[in-house]
Design an enzyme around this catalytic site. Structure first.
Site, PDB file in Angstrom:
ATOM      1  N   HIS A 204      -4.589   6.093   8.262  1.00 11.51           N
ATOM      2  CA  HIS A 204      -3.208   6.267   8.731  1.00 11.51           C
ATOM      3  C   HIS A 204      -2.519   7.262   7.816  1.00 11.51           C
ATOM      4  CE1 HIS A 204      -3.444   2.830   5.948  1.00 11.51           C
ATOM      5  NE2 HIS A 204      -2.304   3.277   5.454  1.00 11.51           N
TER       6      HIS A 204
ATOM      7  N   CYS B 271       0.862  -1.182   0.000  1.00 12.70           N
ATOM      8  CA  CYS B 271       0.000   0.000   0.000  1.00 12.70           C
ATOM      9  C   CYS B 271       0.896   1.228   0.000  1.00 12.70           C
ATOM     10  CB  CYS B 271      -0.964   0.008   1.181  1.00 12.70           C
ATOM     11  SG  CYS B 271      -0.207   0.324   2.779  1.00 12.70           S
TER      12      CYS B 271
END
Length: 687
Positions: free
Chosen positions: A608, A428
């Protein structure tokens, strides 16, 4: 709704044609610039010699300004070397532009077309000499035609008798064939190419003169600035403006064309706007990019900023037009190309009489670009602040993207490859939350299928190396991952928690182990058999528990947010309150969400920060917020939000436990029914 069968192919064909045209223009531009760029040092040398030693150069300007010495008083060596006064008709300035520079270009083009063979370069230089002597203008365009033609044709001729030369006669045949063919091409250059290119140069010069005389030259920025962003900058600058500008400079002592594309002002103004009004990574990286662009002269550094927000091309056009208009107003230009387009190179190549106009053109173009870009940036966020993704787009347009055969995509079925799959990476943007959760889910499925020796780890895309067998990413990140790992298979997913693609990955591993994988069209490197153990978190007796990084004060059972953006802020503020991150990290969480959604499926989102924001994290921590009323997370129902700040790998074990909880409907029901933070903490510990 999909397009009708007769419309969709036509539309796809049109897209392919546009892409093919752009690629064709890029290839032509690359070929032209590849002939000029290796010889830029010679152009700069000629420009410096011209700036210093001609009659109106810096030496005579300084002598006249500070010592009262007129050119008529005599300058000895300066006159002889510069070819004026006592040295009229001689010197080095004229021969360099007439002979040296075109022949260097012809040599480079011939060598390039003969697969970097010196033989092609020699014949290219001979052919170019014919064109040079057949015209009365600097033969740069002729060199760009005759050099490659000579190299290509010599290569074809050599292939005719490559295996037919008797031993001992190779040198004789090679030397005479090159000499004879070079002679014939020199005749062609003298008779045809030279006069034709001279006529073309005169027509092009007349067009430029018309634009200048009618103050229309600034309009070229409407085409030049967008073309630069499409990576046609070298084609424009070195393929068009450098040959025409050099011819104009020889006649008038300077040329405005050298600053139409190479002016560093617009790029500086754009990056300054990002310094003040940008957000996230774009704002943080802008100062360094501005230094590289303005002082280093690497204009490509700002292209991703425009690709990220295409409307900013309006600011670049406005700045470019301002710079050209300023040079027109002050009748200023450069003696030779400013390559690279650094402010240092620009000032060094500016004649004394043009210095004021040149500097103002840079300053004013930067100011105008800054003001227009500031307005456009302040119009509001449009969800396109993905600098890394824009950089990937730039690389794709530049033509450096790797082609991959036999890959898995989110649009099609499963592709297979030869060889056993041993290593899988779930990637990611930050390698912090989404990938860790997805890797945990996939690892469980791989283990359940009996493949204990297959490694499944998570990483940031920027940390990927091309030594893994299979890469799993969110569909919006797959193209970037492919560029980092062109030899791997790729799987795109939408739902991190319960994607059916995971079962396809397991099936693919099964088939590779059973020897049923089919070879792809292109051979691919053998995969790395293992991944270092320290890159794969494996549960151990001493693994960190959620209580170590999830404080009770960071658990909120009744979230107050009503939108997914507010939920990100709420989860981030809990991390700030825990002393794990500064307030700036919360902004990076929003930036990460704009790039790719952190919704995992099963009612869970794990916002995040970006990979670049990891340096802000003071210690690893997570936060937990429950929304009994539910949230709309870009069209997906969300009940639980877990904020993540992962400085190291401590949080990965907890995320594995969280993944285990959210794969079990009974555990989700217990989380939903929990009445105290202690219950939540205990449930996540047991995941």
């Amino acid at each position: 709704m999909s397009a009708p069968p007769d419309v969709k192919p036509a539309r796809e064909s049109a897209v392919r044609e546009r892409g093919g045209l752009r690629v064709a223009v890029q290839k032509l531009g690359t070929a032209l610039s590849n002939m000029v760029l290796p010889n830029i040092g010679a152009f700069i040398a000629w420009g410096l010699i011209t700036a210093l030693f001609i009659e109106a150069g810096w030496i005579t300007l300084i002598g006249e300004s500070f010592f009262g010495r007129e050119p008529a008083d005599g300058y000895g060596f300066v006159e002889t070397f510069g070819g004026w006064g006592a040295g009229d008709g001689g010197g080095i300035v004229g021969p360099m532009i007439t002979y040296l520079l075109p022949i260097l270009i012809g040599y480079t083009g011939g060598r390039m077309l003969y697969d970097d063979n010196l033989r092609g370069g020699v014949v290219g230089a001979i052919a170019t000499m014919g064109a040079v002597t057949g015209a009365d203008v600097p033969m740069f365009l002729g060199a760009m035609v005759m050099g490659p033609l000579a190299g290509w044709s010599m290569k074809k001729l050599d292939a005719l008798w490559a295996d037919r030369i008797r031993p001992g006669f190779e040198m004789l045949v090679n030397n005479f064939s090159a000499g004879i063919w070079g002679m014939l091409l020199a005749i062609v250059g003298f008779v045809a190419a030279g006069p034709f290119v001279a006529a073309f140069s005169r027509v092009a010069g007349n067009v430029v003169d018309f634009l200048v005389e009618n103050s229309l030259l600034p309009l070229t920025s409407i085409f030049v600035e967008p073309a630069k962003i499409l990576f046609l900058n070298n084609a424009i600058n070195h393929g068009i403006f450098t040959p025409l500008g050099t011819t104009q400079s020889e006649a008038t002592g300077q040329s405005i064309l050298f600053l139409v594309e190479a002016n560093p002002g617009p790029g500086l103004g754009l990056l300054m706007a990002f310094m003040v009004f940008g957000t996230g990574m774009a704002k943080a990286s802008a100062p360094g990019a501005a230094l590289i662009h303005f002082v280093g002269g690497i204009h490509e550094i700002y292209f991703p900023y425009v690709l990220m927000k295409p409307r900013l091309i309006l600011a670049m056009i406005a700045g470019g037009m301002t710079g050209v208009a300023t040079n027109l107003l002050f009748d200023s230009g450069l003696r030779a190309p400013a390559a690279p387009g650094s402010i240092i190179a620009v000032i060094l190549q500016a004649p004394g009489s043009s210095l004021l106009g040149v500097i103002l053109s840079v300053v004013l173009s930067a100011v105008v670009t800054f003001l227009v870009a500031a307005v456009l940036l302040r119009l509001g966020k449009d969800g396109s602040d993905d600098l890394a993704g824009a950089t990937a787009s730039m690389e794709q347009m530049k033509g450096k993207r790797s082609s991959v055969a036999g890959m898995l995509t989110g649009e099609g079925g499963v592709a297979t490859r030869t060889g056993t799959i041993q290593s899988i990476v779930f990637a990611c943007d930050a390698g912090m939350g989404s990938s860790a959760m997805g890797a945990s889910v996939l690892r469980r499925k791989i283990r359940a299928a009996g493949h204990d020796d297959v490694t499944v780890v998570n990483k940031a895309i920027s940390s990927l190396t091309d030594d893994v067998d299979l890469v799993v990413t969110h569909r919006d990140l797959t193209d970037r991952a492919r560029q980092r790992t062109p030899s791997a298979l790729h799987v795109s997913v939408d739902d991190f928690m319960a994607s059916p693609r995971y079962d396809e990955v397991v099936e693919l591993v099964d088939r590779s182990r059973a020897g049923g994988a089919e070879a792809v069209a292109e051979a691919q490197p053998a995969p790395s058999p293992t991944v270092p153990a320290d890159e794969q978190p494996v549960p151990t007796a001493g693994a960190p528990s959620s209580s170590g990084i999830l404080a009770l004060d960071s658990i909120r059972l009744e979230g107050v947010a009503r939108t997914h953006s507010e939920a990100i802020t709420e989860a981030g503020r809990l991390l700030v309150a825990a002393g794990a991150v500064p307030e700036a990290y919360v902004e990076s969480m929003h930036e990460r969400e704009e790039s790719v959604s952190t919704h995992m499926g099963n009612g869970l989102a794990i916002p995040h920060g970006t990979n670049e924001a990891k340096g802000l994290i003071e210690r690893t921590a997570i936060s937990f917020v429950r929304y009994p009323q539910g949230l709309d997370w870009n069209g997906k129902e969300t009940e639980f939000v877990i904020g993540i700040a992962g400085a190291g790998d401590d949080h990965l074990e907890v995320l594995q436990q969280v993944a285990g909880v959210f794969l079990d409907q009974d555990q989700i029901a217990r989380l939903r029914a929990a009445t105290t933070p202690e219950e939540v903490q205990a449930l996540l510990d047991r995941g």
